[in-house]
Design a protein around this motif. Sequence first.
Motif, PDB file in Angstrom:
ATOM      1  N   MET A 140      -3.630 -10.789   3.114  1.00 26.35           N
ATOM      2  CA  MET A 140      -2.737 -12.117   3.925  1.00 26.35           C
ATOM      3  C   MET A 140      -1.355 -11.565   3.837  1.00 26.35           C
ATOM      4  O   MET A 140      -0.662 -11.518   5.014  1.00 26.35           O
ATOM      5  CB  MET A 140      -2.853 -13.207   2.833  1.00 26.35           C
ATOM      6  N   THR A 141      -0.727 -10.706   2.820  1.00 27.50           N
ATOM      7  CA  THR A 141       0.577 -10.263   2.849  1.00 27.50           C
ATOM      8  C   THR A 141       0.482  -9.310   3.818  1.00 27.50           C
ATOM      9  O   THR A 141       1.568  -9.000   4.563  1.00 27.50           O
ATOM     10  CB  THR A 141       1.077  -9.628   1.580  1.00 27.50           C
ATOM     11  N   MET A 157      -0.925  -8.974   6.501  1.00 28.91           N
ATOM     12  CA  MET A 157      -0.826  -9.728   8.079  1.00 28.91           C
ATOM     13  C   MET A 157       0.830 -10.179   8.176  1.00 28.91           C
ATOM     14  O   MET A 157       1.540 -10.028   9.184  1.00 28.91           O
ATOM     15  CB  MET A 157      -1.551 -10.713   8.244  1.00 28.91           C
ATOM     16  N   ASP A 158       1.251 -10.727   7.227  1.00 29.39           N
ATOM     17  CA  ASP A 158       2.799 -10.958   6.982  1.00 29.39           C
ATOM     18  C   ASP A 158       3.677  -9.946   7.395  1.00 29.39           C
ATOM     19  O   ASP A 158       4.629 -10.140   8.244  1.00 29.39           O
ATOM     20  CB  ASP A 158       3.213 -11.754   5.832  1.00 29.39           C
ATOM     21  N   CYS A 161      -5.004  -2.956  -2.875  1.00 27.78           N
ATOM     22  CA  CYS A 161      -4.163  -3.529  -3.921  1.00 27.78           C
ATOM     23  C   CYS A 161      -5.116  -3.837  -5.039  1.00 27.78           C
ATOM     24  O   CYS A 161      -5.685  -5.007  -5.176  1.00 27.78           O
ATOM     25  CB  CYS A 161      -3.199  -4.493  -3.592  1.00 27.78           C
ATOM     26  N   GLY A 162      -5.771  -2.930  -5.565  1.00 27.09           N
ATOM     27  CA  GLY A 162      -7.167  -3.039  -6.277  1.00 27.09           C
ATOM     28  C   GLY A 162      -6.728  -3.515  -7.838  1.00 27.09           C
ATOM     29  O   GLY A 162      -6.277  -2.998  -8.615  1.00 27.09           O
ATOM     30  N   HIS A 164      -3.219   1.260  -4.022  1.00 31.08           N
ATOM     31  CA  HIS A 164      -2.658   1.004  -5.267  1.00 31.08           C
ATOM     32  C   HIS A 164      -3.410   0.291  -6.000  1.00 31.08           C
ATOM     33  O   HIS A 164      -4.316  -0.411  -5.781  1.00 31.08           O
ATOM     34  CB  HIS A 164      -1.288   0.462  -5.245  1.00 31.08           C
ATOM     35  N   GLY A 165      -3.488   0.428  -7.258  1.00 32.55           N
ATOM     36  CA  GLY A 165      -4.330  -0.403  -8.351  1.00 32.55           C
ATOM     37  C   GLY A 165      -5.476   0.537  -8.940  1.00 32.55           C
ATOM     38  O   GLY A 165      -5.461   1.811  -8.970  1.00 32.55           O
ATOM     39  N   GLU A 208      -6.594   4.287  -8.194  1.00 26.70           N
ATOM     40  CA  GLU A 208      -5.758   4.787  -7.187  1.00 26.70           C
ATOM     41  C   GLU A 208      -5.884   6.379  -7.006  1.00 26.70           C
ATOM     42  O   GLU A 208      -5.540   6.840  -5.817  1.00 26.70           O
ATOM     43  CB  GLU A 208      -4.403   4.324  -7.232  1.00 26.70           C
ATOM     44  N   ASP A 263       3.159   5.754   0.117  1.00 26.78           N
ATOM     45  CA  ASP A 263       3.383   5.333  -1.203  1.00 26.78           C
ATOM     46  C   ASP A 263       3.985   3.833  -1.179  1.00 26.78           C
ATOM     47  O   ASP A 263       3.444   3.263  -1.933  1.00 26.78           O
ATOM     48  CB  ASP A 263       4.480   6.415  -1.824  1.00 26.78           C
ATOM     49  N   LEU A 264       4.592   3.512  -0.059  1.00 30.38           N
ATOM     50  CA  LEU A 264       4.904   2.124   0.082  1.00 30.38           C
ATOM     51  C   LEU A 264       4.245   1.344   1.247  1.00 30.38           C
ATOM     52  O   LEU A 264       3.863   2.112   2.204  1.00 30.38           O
ATOM     53  CB  LEU A 264       6.459   2.135   0.613  1.00 30.38           C
ATOM     54  N   MET A 265       3.723   0.343   1.001  1.00 29.75           N
ATOM     55  CA  MET A 265       3.036  -0.484   1.871  1.00 29.75           C
ATOM     56  C   MET A 265       3.531  -0.565   3.121  1.00 29.75           C
ATOM     57  O   MET A 265       3.032  -0.502   4.004  1.00 29.75           O
ATOM     58  CB  MET A 265       2.510  -1.843   1.433  1.00 29.75           C
ATOM     59  N   GLU A 266       4.890  -0.888   3.119  1.00 28.31           N
ATOM     60  CA  GLU A 266       5.609  -1.479   4.132  1.00 28.31           C
ATOM     61  C   GLU A 266       5.800  -0.110   5.334  1.00 28.31           C
ATOM     62  O   GLU A 266       6.028  -0.032   6.331  1.00 28.31           O
ATOM     63  CB  GLU A 266       7.393  -1.546   3.784  1.00 28.31           C
TER      64      GLU A 266
END
Lengths: 249, 115
Positions: free
Chosen positions: B1-2, B4-5, B49-50, B80-81, B84, B101-104
Amino acid sequence: MIMRRSSRSSCSASPDARAVLDRENARLWHAGRGRRQSETRGRAHCDVPIFASTAQAVRDTGGDVAVMFIPPATARKAAVSAIEAGIKHLVVLTEHIPAQDVMALHAAAARHGTRIVGPNTAGLVTPGECFVGIMPAFVPSVFKPGHVGVISRSGSLGTLVCLELTQSGLGQSAFIGIGGDRCSAPPRATRSRRLTTTRNRGRRHRRRNWRHDGRRRRRLRQDDAQTVAAFIAGAASLPARRWATPAPS
Amino acid sequence: MTTMDVIRHFGGRPANFLEIGGEAYTKSAAALDLVLSNPGVRSLIINFCGAFARTDVMAEGVVKAWQELKPAIPVFFSIHGTGEDEAIALVRARLGIEPYDLMEDAIQAAVRAAQ
């Protein structure tokens, strides 16, 4: 409710469930539910001894924390037996326990002074110290000891929040998954008097004061200003797909 | 969900959202097949994000399916998680793709590739 290094935990699990407790830091046993006593007595799973019941395990080890990996249909029975066995903290990972059963186990917990986390919780993590549940507590990119308390309904979003805190250099004091079910128990998990505040990089964060050294413990004062940051996912979801959105009148 | 945001935050528009957490986490090959059947998909972001779900198992499924289906669109990973290290090594070795490394950053790259 904070998991401590000294916590002694039990894991009542289906026969094929794997133990996910930090065995270095906490003593762990299985209560072999779903099997006959003669089958489970004296046996071990993942090098962890199996007891015939939680009551027996509590008698033999003096344990006070239990975690349940039990399917919904038998979760109530397992929970009540753990509560009656004198378990002080019960972590219920099971999702989809019937609401009636959840109410019954909360009632039993209230009678015996047991704290329940869940149902449908991802568990608890005290980074670097102790862990109960299904979180990636041992993944160093996600969890590191710090000063921000994290409370989440979702395991995945909780993981993401902890990851972001670690990536920004903050870390976590504790993670508590309060559970995604309707009758989960957030008030007890979040209303602990062991809340304190700390300054960290110029911002105030709510943290759990579980790192006190036993001599000094700050109690939350009413005038202690706290910063609570909330994150709610789903802004990009279609209005029709949003869960529990009240119809516009 | 995040995910998509964050896609929307960077000016993208999610074509599909498919969660393979929980009990479905071993079925990432089927999930990929389903998402790629939408002709509107121009880039793919795979964000793991496991917690309970093992990212190495999910990555294995994705890598297998990717090599089988050979899609023509770019794919971006953020992993991540639980598991990983194994998952990242797998994606690197078998697809020659470096997970972000970063989701963003991964999402921003995916949005740019779709535009």
